[in-house]
Design an enzyme around this catalytic site. Structure first.
Site, PDB file in Angstrom:
ATOM      1  N   ASP A  40       0.832  -1.201   0.000  1.00  0.00           N
ATOM      2  CA  ASP A  40       0.000   0.000   0.000  1.00  0.00           C
ATOM      3  C   ASP A  40       0.869   1.254   0.000  1.00  0.00           C
ATOM      4  O   ASP A  40       0.553   2.237  -0.649  1.00  0.00           O
ATOM      5  CB  ASP A  40      -0.911   0.032   1.230  1.00  0.00           C
ATOM      6  CG  ASP A  40      -2.074  -0.932   1.082  1.00  0.00           C
ATOM      7  OD1 ASP A  40      -2.311  -1.395  -0.049  1.00  0.00           O
ATOM      8  OD2 ASP A  40      -2.731  -1.212   2.093  1.00  0.00           O
ATOM      9  N   LEU A  87     -10.062   0.633  -5.428  1.00  0.00           N
ATOM     10  CA  LEU A  87     -10.465   1.829  -4.693  1.00  0.00           C
ATOM     11  C   LEU A  87      -9.276   2.740  -4.468  1.00  0.00           C
ATOM     12  O   LEU A  87      -8.156   2.290  -4.269  1.00  0.00           O
ATOM     13  CB  LEU A  87     -11.024   1.438  -3.321  1.00  0.00           C
ATOM     14  CG  LEU A  87     -12.312   0.618  -3.317  1.00  0.00           C
ATOM     15  CD1 LEU A  87     -12.679   0.230  -1.899  1.00  0.00           C
ATOM     16  CD2 LEU A  87     -13.446   1.392  -3.966  1.00  0.00           C
ATOM     17  N   GLU A 120     -18.314   0.704   5.796  1.00  0.00           N
ATOM     18  CA  GLU A 120     -18.241  -0.701   6.222  1.00  0.00           C
ATOM     19  C   GLU A 120     -16.775  -1.088   6.322  1.00  0.00           C
ATOM     20  O   GLU A 120     -15.909  -0.424   5.741  1.00  0.00           O
ATOM     21  CB  GLU A 120     -18.957  -1.609   5.221  1.00  0.00           C
ATOM     22  CG  GLU A 120     -18.295  -1.669   3.856  1.00  0.00           C
ATOM     23  CD  GLU A 120     -19.182  -2.328   2.800  1.00  0.00           C
ATOM     24  OE1 GLU A 120     -19.467  -3.520   2.941  1.00  0.00           O
ATOM     25  OE2 GLU A 120     -19.597  -1.610   1.859  1.00  0.00           O
ATOM     26  N   LYS A 122     -13.381  -2.950   5.605  1.00  0.00           N
ATOM     27  CA  LYS A 122     -12.785  -3.458   4.367  1.00  0.00           C
ATOM     28  C   LYS A 122     -12.085  -4.758   4.706  1.00  0.00           C
ATOM     29  O   LYS A 122     -11.033  -4.767   5.344  1.00  0.00           O
ATOM     30  CB  LYS A 122     -11.792  -2.442   3.812  1.00  0.00           C
ATOM     31  CG  LYS A 122     -11.178  -2.854   2.491  1.00  0.00           C
ATOM     32  CD  LYS A 122     -10.306  -1.730   1.941  1.00  0.00           C
ATOM     33  CE  LYS A 122      -9.745  -2.101   0.584  1.00  0.00           C
ATOM     34  NZ  LYS A 122      -8.899  -3.294   0.640  1.00  0.00           N
ATOM     35  N   LYS A 339      -7.628   3.618   5.015  1.00  0.00           N
ATOM     36  CA  LYS A 339      -6.802   2.529   5.542  1.00  0.00           C
ATOM     37  C   LYS A 339      -6.352   2.799   6.968  1.00  0.00           C
ATOM     38  O   LYS A 339      -6.168   3.942   7.363  1.00  0.00           O
ATOM     39  CB  LYS A 339      -5.562   2.346   4.644  1.00  0.00           C
ATOM     40  CG  LYS A 339      -5.877   1.885   3.218  1.00  0.00           C
ATOM     41  CD  LYS A 339      -6.336   0.443   3.231  1.00  0.00           C
ATOM     42  CE  LYS A 339      -6.298  -0.182   1.846  1.00  0.00           C
ATOM     43  NZ  LYS A 339      -5.069  -0.866   1.540  1.00  0.00           N
TER      44      LYS A 339
END
Ligand SMILES: [Zn+2]
Length: 712
Positions: A40, A87, A120, A122, A339
């Site tokens: 990421d 996303l 919600e 992930k 995140k």
């Protein structure tokens, strides 16, 4: 952003390579080398750099593709009727607020209009698309590269959460004829540990049965639950999948003959009523504050969940708004993954090395006592520039705090030895490569070598850039080869690459070269005699002319001589005749969307230097790029240049431009003789007048909407 363009270009090149490598390991082989937080961080860093330097976006950038290609898969291929998106990520509260603000701007919403979002958790799993026809499951597919995935229909038959037939509840109307449910296949943490233990036992038993020594280190186990899920689902033999306790939940949809609701939450609740699980934490939020509350609640409950989650996903609730917002590259504008942050660690900064880049920039690199951060061993960290070293007050021997917030490639965020009495680090005032003086120009943070072309570091870095994948992409001419040929004096400038064939015997005499490898190299060079003009332009490494800018320029001017002519015209400034021509040329360049004064200036400066003109002429005596061709889509405005002016009433300027691009048109910022169409709202002033002078067609917003509608 505290980094120079050259450094950014270099880093983007490295990131593109690294991310492609990890993508392959992760998606195609289920065997990642790095934890997700690090992956990421790479993607995130790439996005940051691209946002700061949009003209440097590479054709092979990871932002231009999703996931992996499925070519090597033993499973059948499935083309997704509706592309499976990924996303965009955010890591801070501010970015979440900006995400909502951006949506407001795009949709031209008033400040008091509520923007309801869903939130919600992930889940860290494998994306899967389930196609139901007349309520029956007919196909299940992985995401693959977003367009083409793998057929896992027999495999999902063994997942209890995935119903083979949707349950109509009688109350909510009929189940659509075609409905693709999208969601995540995952494995719970306990099952993951049990699976790894089982793989270990199995290997031990096999070794014992064969009477072989057992080596624990050689047993292939899964790195994390998500890879275990992916490896278990993507099995040619579905009976293997059957033995793995996989789970599923739904979070969206793809192709659908009709939608059973007008909002994200209505459709998700309906999917749940059909018998498919959804996140128990799914909820609606009426404001940014509520979104952030949801984030904190989900984050705090994370350790107690039986499965891994890595963030919170927000989506615009209203589906009509989702449709208007559309997509950018590979991600929807209406969704965001917030995140969770990654870790920090302490270590010792052992030394500071200086690297010299293509433009002569001196970049300090910290060598670290190896340390584990977020599951990855880190040994180097960029210190960016002289100011950053001063800000941190770091010296070799200091204890520092490293961070891999999804933010970035590891960064030094604190110096724990700041108070210790030791002399400050002295940034070099000479280039370590050529010994020339190294200085920072006024107002610049970067220290550059003044050696110019006598500096081998700069010359070789430029050549490496020229042959790199996003530029000419010459196979077999790697960094080491460039260094070696350069040392022999065979590569003074890019054109020399095309004269290497005269040195065939000399190359053969070098260690490690054989007939075949020399032949391959020379034929790779020959294959680039008619290169893509935009790649060639990008490869020249003109300041501020990145891959995207190069394409934008070539789209307009088609040939390199035409571009040079206008760039030189725009740059000259004496005499009245010339002044008029110069200002026309300048206006034409500026009218290209994405081209600003900085680029025009940089082009002018480039062609002002005799040395650059020689390099250019020399190169064009060896190669002949064909005129640049723009691909167009089928619509009334495909290939045309459109200018929006005045107040648009049903959409924002950004939405209008996005529509134009979807229809294959170019949206320009100002009216010029190259403009084909002007869309004018109320209050359009000088642009409308100019359009009239030039006899350019002008339409209103309603007529534009008709064109959009006609194109579907
Ligand atoms: Zn130098």
């Amino acid at each position: 952003m505290n980094i120079s363009e050259a450094e950014a270009a270099n880093e983007l090149m490295r990131l593109a390579k690294a991310i492609a490598h990890h993508n392959r390991l992760y998606h195609a082989e289920d065997a990642p080398e790095i934890p997700d937080a690090e992956y990421d961080a790479l993607v995130r860093r790439n996005a940051e750099l691209e946002a700061a330097f949009p003209h440097l976006i590479r054709p092979d950038s990871p932002s231009q593709a999703v996931g992996h290609e499925v070519a090597a898969s033993p499973l059948g291929k499935v083309t997704h009727e509706v592309r499976m998106m990924s996303l965009d990520n955010a890591f801070s509260d501010e970015e979440v607020a900006e995400f909502v603000a951006r949506i407001r701007r795009f949709l031209s919403l008033s400040a008091d209009e509520p923007v309801v979002m869903t939130a919600e958790d992930k889940i860290d799993g494998l994306s899967c698309s389930l196609r139901y026809e007349n309520g029956k499951l007919v196909r299940a597919a992985t995401r693959g590269d977003g367009q083409v995935g793998e057929d896992v229909t027999p495999n999902v038959a063994h997942i209890a959460d995935i119903v083979q037939e949707l349950r109509g509840d009688g109350a909510g109307g009929p189940i659509p004829d075609v409905f693709e449910v999208r969601g995540e296949v995952y494995m719970e943490k306990a099952a993951f540990h049990a699976l790894n233990a089982h793989l270990m036992d199995e290997a031990r038993a096999q070794a014992e049965a064969k009477g072989e020594a057992f080596d624990e280190a050689k047993v292939r186990q899964f790195a994390n639950p998500r890879n275990a899920a992916a490896g278990s689902l993507r099995q040619k033999d579905a009976s293997v999948t059957a033995k793995r306790p996989l789970r599923f939940w739904a979070h969206g949809w793809g192709a659908a003959s009709s939608l059973p609701g007008e909002s994200q939450h209505e459709v998700i609740r309906r999917i749940e009523s059909w018998g498919l699980p959804v996140s128990p934490q799914f909820r609606q939020c009426g404001s940014v504050e509520e979104m952030l509350e949801a984030y904190r609640a989900i984050r705090d409950g994370r350790p107690d969940l039986p499965f891994e989650i890595d963030g919170v996903v927000y989506k615009v609730d209203r589906i009509d708004w989702q449709q208007r917002l559309g997509f950018v590259a590979k991600a929807p504008r209406w969704a965001l993954a917030h995140k969770f942050p990654a870790e920090q660690a302490e270590t010792v900064l052992e030394s500071i090395d200086i690297q010299v880049g293509r433009t002569g920039k001196l970049t300090p690199v910290g060598r670290l006592k190896p340390v584990l951060v977020g599951g990855v061993t880190v040994t180097n960290v960029t210190l960016h520039n002289r100011d950053e070293i001063a800000r941190l007050g770091v010296r070799p021997g200091d204890r520092v705090v490293l961070q891999r917030a999804g933010d970035v490639i590891p960064q030094v965020v604190d110096n724990l030895s700041r108070e210790e009495e030791r002399p400050a680090y002295v940034f070099p005032d000479h280039c370590p490569e050529c010994g020339s003086e190294a200085v920072a120009e006024e107002g610049e943070v970067d220290v550059r070598c003044t050696g110019g072309l006598i500096c081998p570091a700069q010359r070789t870095e430029r050549l490496k850039h020229f042959v790199s994948r996003a530029a000419l992409d010459i196979e077999g001419l790697g960094e080491k080869t460039i260094d070696e040929f350069f040392a022999h004096g065979w590569l003074e400038s890019p054109a020399d690459i095309f004269r290497l064939k005269a040195r065939k015997d000399e190359i053969l005499a070098l260690e490690g070269w054989k007939d075949k490898s020399v032949e391959n190299l020379l034929s790779a060079v020959e294959s680039k005699r008619a290169p893509d003009a935009a790649r060639l332009l990008f490869g020249l490494g003109i300041r501020h002319v990145g891959a995207v800018t190069a394409r934008d320029l070539m789209k307009r001017f088609e040939t390199l001589p035409a571009l040079r002519q206008i760039a030189e015209l725009a740059h000259q400034k004496h005499g009245e005749e010339e002044a008029k021509a110069a200002s026309d040329a300048y206006a034409e360049l500026i009218s290209i969307d994405g081209i600003g004064p900085v680029v025009v200036e940089a082009l002018g400066d480039f062609f002002h230097e005799d040395h650059n003109k020689q390099v250019w002429d020399d190169l064009l005596s060896e190669v002949s790029p064909p005129p640049y061709v723009v691909e167009t889509k089928d619509s009334a405005v495909a290939g045309k240049t459109v200018v929006f002016t005045g107040k648009l009433e049903t959409m924002s300027r950004d939405e209008a431009k996005a529509q134009a691009e979807r229809l294959g048109a170019k949206a320009a910022g100002s009216v010029s003789p190259k403009t084909d169409l002007v869309v004018a709202g109320p209050g359009a002033g000088s642009k409308l007048k100019k359009a009239a002078e030039l006899g350019i067609e002008v339409i209103d917003e309603a007529a534009w909407a008709e064109i959009v509608k006609a194109a579907g």
